[in-house]
Design an enzyme around this catalytic site. Structure first.
Site, PDB file in Angstrom:
ATOM      1  N   HIS A  97       3.321  -2.429   2.458  1.00 35.92           N
ATOM      2  CA  HIS A  97       3.727  -3.818   2.693  1.00 35.92           C
ATOM      3  C   HIS A  97       4.488  -4.374   1.499  1.00 35.92           C
ATOM      4  CE1 HIS A  97       0.667  -6.088   0.267  1.00 35.92           C
ATOM      5  NE2 HIS A  97      -0.110  -5.036   0.503  1.00 35.92           N
ATOM      6  N   ASP A 127       0.788  -5.227  -5.969  1.00 38.56           N
ATOM      7  CA  ASP A 127       0.240  -5.124  -4.615  1.00 38.56           C
ATOM      8  C   ASP A 127       1.219  -5.778  -3.661  1.00 38.56           C
ATOM      9  OD1 ASP A 127      -1.259  -5.215  -2.287  1.00 38.56           O
ATOM     10  OD2 ASP A 127      -2.726  -6.650  -3.055  1.00 38.56           O
ATOM     11  N   GLU A 132       1.301  -8.469   5.438  1.00 44.23           N
ATOM     12  CA  GLU A 132       0.020  -7.781   5.323  1.00 44.23           C
ATOM     13  C   GLU A 132      -1.033  -8.697   4.738  1.00 44.23           C
ATOM     14  OE1 GLU A 132      -3.147  -5.337   3.362  1.00 44.23           O
ATOM     15  OE2 GLU A 132      -1.770  -6.835   2.511  1.00 44.23           O
ATOM     16  N   ASP A 136      -1.205   1.758   0.007  1.00 42.20           N
ATOM     17  CA  ASP A 136      -1.550   0.445  -0.556  1.00 42.20           C
ATOM     18  C   ASP A 136      -2.222   0.654  -1.907  1.00 42.20           C
ATOM     19  OD1 ASP A 136      -2.037  -2.352  -0.775  1.00 42.20           O
ATOM     20  OD2 ASP A 136      -2.331  -2.489   1.385  1.00 42.20           O
ATOM     21  N   HIS A 189      -4.574  -9.257  -7.019  1.00 41.44           N
ATOM     22  CA  HIS A 189      -4.335 -10.655  -6.649  1.00 41.44           C
ATOM     23  C   HIS A 189      -4.427 -11.595  -7.848  1.00 41.44           C
ATOM     24  CE1 HIS A 189      -4.629 -10.601  -1.985  1.00 41.44           C
ATOM     25  NE2 HIS A 189      -4.032  -9.520  -2.458  1.00 41.44           N
TER      26      HIS A 189
END
Length: 331
Positions: free
Chosen positions: A53, A164, A196, A219, A304
């Site tokens: 993604h 990510d 995603e 991923d 994140h």
């Protein structure tokens, strides 16, 4: 570095399409915004869909107050405790505007104000004098990302926002490069998927369109080689120790065995996820009439956050693993 939060992936998809084009026969962009790059095999051969993604977490400007401060809503999972003092980029029709997340200083907080931050407790400061000053530059609905900055260490470790899953998109391109010139017994669909971070929405529509026999997501996964990491359930996963093969109910056992065989003598790590994975593999498994799925991951620290840390060598290993697996598939 190209900004592309979920739903706003157009610019980074141009970069993906340009870089993968030399290694495939065709590319197309679907209604969702996925870019599907195709390396066709012999007539009637199985179809393999590899996905990564391209979207990242971010924000949308939702309100501008009379004093010229901007409030936002999150796109994807955001740790609000990390926001104060963080530099961001606001992407507008007139160009990029720099801003800083602000909050009340720690010296001035009392009682309940010391609770965990909510997104409504912070704001963006672009040094505007009032609301009109802001509206000359920024509009409601403009998207916001962490400021693009990368730190490259001499041991191949990279710290960057949106790792990510841009490292997965790079792996997708590198896999296509490694397969170029090879005679294959399958057709390969390299898909840079959208949204995603909002539930793997792009992978669902792409899988329903392609109807692959096998779908493998690329991923990041959580590295556990840092202080306070609890490895009892997650296992030991470290940067620079190779790509990660996932096992669990979201993963087809035949595909998993094939990936294990394809490792050869290369270093590889394993991860058990006893539930649906939070990746494209989750929706691919349930798409069409059901797809045999696999998941290959690159270990990542601090997922994140504004600086997600990965090893380039792990991504190279993932590309080699995937290329070997694809080459092993026959009619």
């Amino acid at each position: 570095m190209t900004a592309a939060p979920s739903g706003y992936e157009g610019a980074v998809q141009v970069v993906f399409r340009d870089h993968i084009a030399p290694y495939v026969a065709s590319t197309e962009t679907d209604t969702m915004g996925n870019v599907i790059a195709v390396r066709p095999g012999p007539e009637g051969c199985p179809k393999v869909m590899l996905t990564a993604h391209c979207d990242e977490i971010g924000f949308l400007v939702s309100n501008i107050d009379d004093n010229g401060f901007l409030f936002v809503q999150e796109i994807g999972g955001i740790d609000t405790e990390l926001l104060p003092g963080r530099k961001v980029e606001i992407h507008t029709a007139k160009g990029t505007v720099n801003g800083i997340f602000g909050k009340k200083a720690i010296h001035l907080t009392r009682g309940e104000e010391k609770k965990k931050l909510e997104i409504s407790d912070v704001w963006l400061d672009i040094a505007a004098s009032d609301k009109k000053d802001v509206e000359d530059k920024v509009q409601i609905g403009d998207y916001v990302t962490f400021a693009k900055d990368a730190v490259f260490h001499n041991n191949g470790i990279v710290a960057s926002p949106s790792t990510d899953d841009r490292i997965g998109v790079w792996t997708l391109i590198e896999t296509a490069r490694q397969l170029s010139g090879e005679e294959l017994g399958c057709s390969v669909y390299f898909v840079s998927t959208c949204q995603e971070e909002l539930g793997a929405r792009g992978a669902k529509t792409a899988a329903d369109y392609i109807h692959p026999d096998v779908g493998i997501a690329i991923d990041v996964t959580h590295a556990t080689d840092y202080p306070t990491a609890d490895t009892k359930l997650t296992g030991c996963i470290g940067l620079g120790k190779g790509p990660v093969i996932t096992m669990g109910p979201n993963i087809n056992q035949e595909v998993c065995r094939g990936l294990k065989t394809a490792t050869g003598e290369e270093s590889v790590q394993y991860e058990v996820i006893a539930r649906p994975t939070g990746t494209d593999a989750n929706v691919m498994q349930l798409s069409s009439c059901g797809i045999k799925t696999g998941l290959v991951s690159i270990p990542c620290r601090y997922m994140h956050t504004p600086y997600e840390v990965v090893s380039i060598e792990d991504a190279r290993g993932a590309a080699k693993l995937l290329a070997n697996y694809v080459k092993s598939l026959k009619m």
